[in-house]
Design an enzyme around this catalytic site. Sequence first.
Site, PDB file in Angstrom:
ATOM      1  N   ARG A  63       0.812  -1.209   0.000  1.00  0.00           N
ATOM      2  CA  ARG A  63       0.000   0.000   0.000  1.00  0.00           C
ATOM      3  C   ARG A  63       0.852   1.269   0.000  1.00  0.00           C
ATOM      4  O   ARG A  63       0.519   2.247  -0.674  1.00  0.00           O
ATOM      5  CB  ARG A  63      -0.908   0.006   1.239  1.00  0.00           C
ATOM      6  CG  ARG A  63      -2.038   0.978   1.064  1.00  0.00           C
ATOM      7  CD  ARG A  63      -3.175   0.747   2.039  1.00  0.00           C
ATOM      8  NE  ARG A  63      -4.201   1.703   1.679  1.00  0.00           N
ATOM      9  CZ  ARG A  63      -5.304   1.390   0.991  1.00  0.00           C
ATOM     10  NH1 ARG A  63      -5.528   0.142   0.634  1.00  0.00           N
ATOM     11  NH2 ARG A  63      -6.191   2.314   0.651  1.00  0.00           N
ATOM     12  N   ILE A  90      -8.458   5.003   0.950  1.00  0.00           N
ATOM     13  CA  ILE A  90      -7.958   5.899   2.005  1.00  0.00           C
ATOM     14  C   ILE A  90      -6.576   6.402   1.570  1.00  0.00           C
ATOM     15  O   ILE A  90      -5.716   5.599   1.216  1.00  0.00           O
ATOM     16  CB  ILE A  90      -7.830   5.151   3.350  1.00  0.00           C
ATOM     17  CG1 ILE A  90      -9.189   4.586   3.762  1.00  0.00           C
ATOM     18  CG2 ILE A  90      -7.272   6.070   4.432  1.00  0.00           C
ATOM     19  CD1 ILE A  90     -10.240   5.623   4.058  1.00  0.00           C
ATOM     20  N   HIS A 107     -18.643  13.957   0.829  1.00  0.00           N
ATOM     21  CA  HIS A 107     -19.129  12.763   1.532  1.00  0.00           C
ATOM     22  C   HIS A 107     -20.650  12.791   1.571  1.00  0.00           C
ATOM     23  O   HIS A 107     -21.232  13.818   1.961  1.00  0.00           O
ATOM     24  CB  HIS A 107     -18.555  12.745   2.958  1.00  0.00           C
ATOM     25  CG  HIS A 107     -18.909  11.516   3.721  1.00  0.00           C
ATOM     26  ND1 HIS A 107     -18.315  10.293   3.474  1.00  0.00           N
ATOM     27  CD2 HIS A 107     -19.825  11.314   4.701  1.00  0.00           C
ATOM     28  CE1 HIS A 107     -18.853   9.392   4.286  1.00  0.00           C
ATOM     29  NE2 HIS A 107     -19.758   9.982   5.034  1.00  0.00           N
ATOM     30  N   ASP A 143     -12.886  10.690   6.776  1.00  0.00           N
ATOM     31  CA  ASP A 143     -14.028  11.620   6.730  1.00  0.00           C
ATOM     32  C   ASP A 143     -14.101  12.506   7.973  1.00  0.00           C
ATOM     33  O   ASP A 143     -15.180  12.803   8.474  1.00  0.00           O
ATOM     34  CB  ASP A 143     -15.334  10.818   6.564  1.00  0.00           C
ATOM     35  CG  ASP A 143     -15.339   9.996   5.288  1.00  0.00           C
ATOM     36  OD1 ASP A 143     -15.822   8.852   5.321  1.00  0.00           O
ATOM     37  OD2 ASP A 143     -14.825  10.492   4.261  1.00  0.00           O
TER      38      ASP A 143
HETATM   39  C1  GRF Z   1     -20.673  10.322  -4.252  1.00  0.00           C
HETATM   40  O1  GRF Z   1     -21.904  10.232  -3.547  1.00  0.00           O
HETATM   41  C2  GRF Z   1     -19.567  10.609  -3.285  1.00  0.00           C
HETATM   42  O2  GRF Z   1     -19.946  11.431  -2.199  1.00  0.00           O
HETATM   43  C3  GRF Z   1     -19.254   9.221  -2.788  1.00  0.00           C
HETATM   44  O3  GRF Z   1     -19.279   8.425  -3.946  1.00  0.00           O
HETATM   45  C4  GRF Z   1     -20.254   8.988  -4.817  1.00  0.00           C
HETATM   46  C5  GRF Z   1     -19.574   9.168  -6.151  1.00  0.00           C
HETATM   47  O4  GRF Z   1     -20.499   8.961  -7.127  1.00  0.00           O
HETATM   48  N1  GRF Z   1     -17.963   9.171  -2.140  1.00  0.00           N
HETATM   49  P1  GRF Z   1     -19.972   8.958  -8.680  1.00  0.00           P
HETATM   50  O5  GRF Z   1     -18.991   7.811  -8.780  1.00  0.00           O
HETATM   51  O6  GRF Z   1     -19.302  10.278  -8.902  1.00  0.00           O
HETATM   52  O7  GRF Z   1     -21.231   8.778  -9.479  1.00  0.00           O
END
Ligand code: GRF
Length: 198
Positions: A63, A90, A107, A143
């Site tokens: 990683r 991450i 998020h 987050d």
């Molecule tokens: C979004 O809801 C973001 O907040 C979450 O993953 C989703 C991404 O959606 N981490 P997309 O792949 O851009 O359609």
Amino acid sequence: APVVVLASGTGTLLAAIIDHAASPDAAFTVVGVVVDRDCAAAQIAADADIPVIACKLKEYPDRAAWDGALAHAVADFGSDWVVTAGFMKILGPAFLNRFGGTIVNSHPALLPSFVGAHAVADALAYGVKVTGTTVHLIDDGVDTGPILAQRVVEVAPDDTEATLHERIKIVERALLPEVVDVLAARGVVTDGRKAHLK
Ligand code: GRF
């Protein structure tokens, strides 16, 4: 200002960022996209003539090596801000040491509630009446970084994870590009764990 976007999924958030950057008064341009897997987001970037690099964990011995390679890939584009748009990894110490304080994440919940990769399902399971989206700077937690902006999304009684997440994503697609634009144009003031867009 040049921006690099990290993505892993369907790329609807990436598409919204690219669309915003294409508008004449946008304060940022997307100079590169890095994905951690083969995903629709990579094709969306390619269709927009934006250079795409894939940095796949399985192609590295461990990683830490992957994290370092990701940092180099982003650094090679040369950007003021890094945006994670549905990036499902991450970020490790090497990446955070290099780009910490300039990484913006969206998020799909009202942090600090429902951190992690299943935020929408967790909110639904908990039975909250409102949830929403949070745009925040990434720190070394999951987050947990300083919050830049939030919007509320009502939860409907018949919502499924899919219907609720799509309603949240509609809000994210409006909010994230706006926040990146303000950051690119005017920056941010951080005070400990608090942040305020200028
Ligand atoms: C979004 O809801 C973001 O907040 C979450 O993953 C989703 C991404 O959606 N981490 P997309 O792949 O851009 O359609």
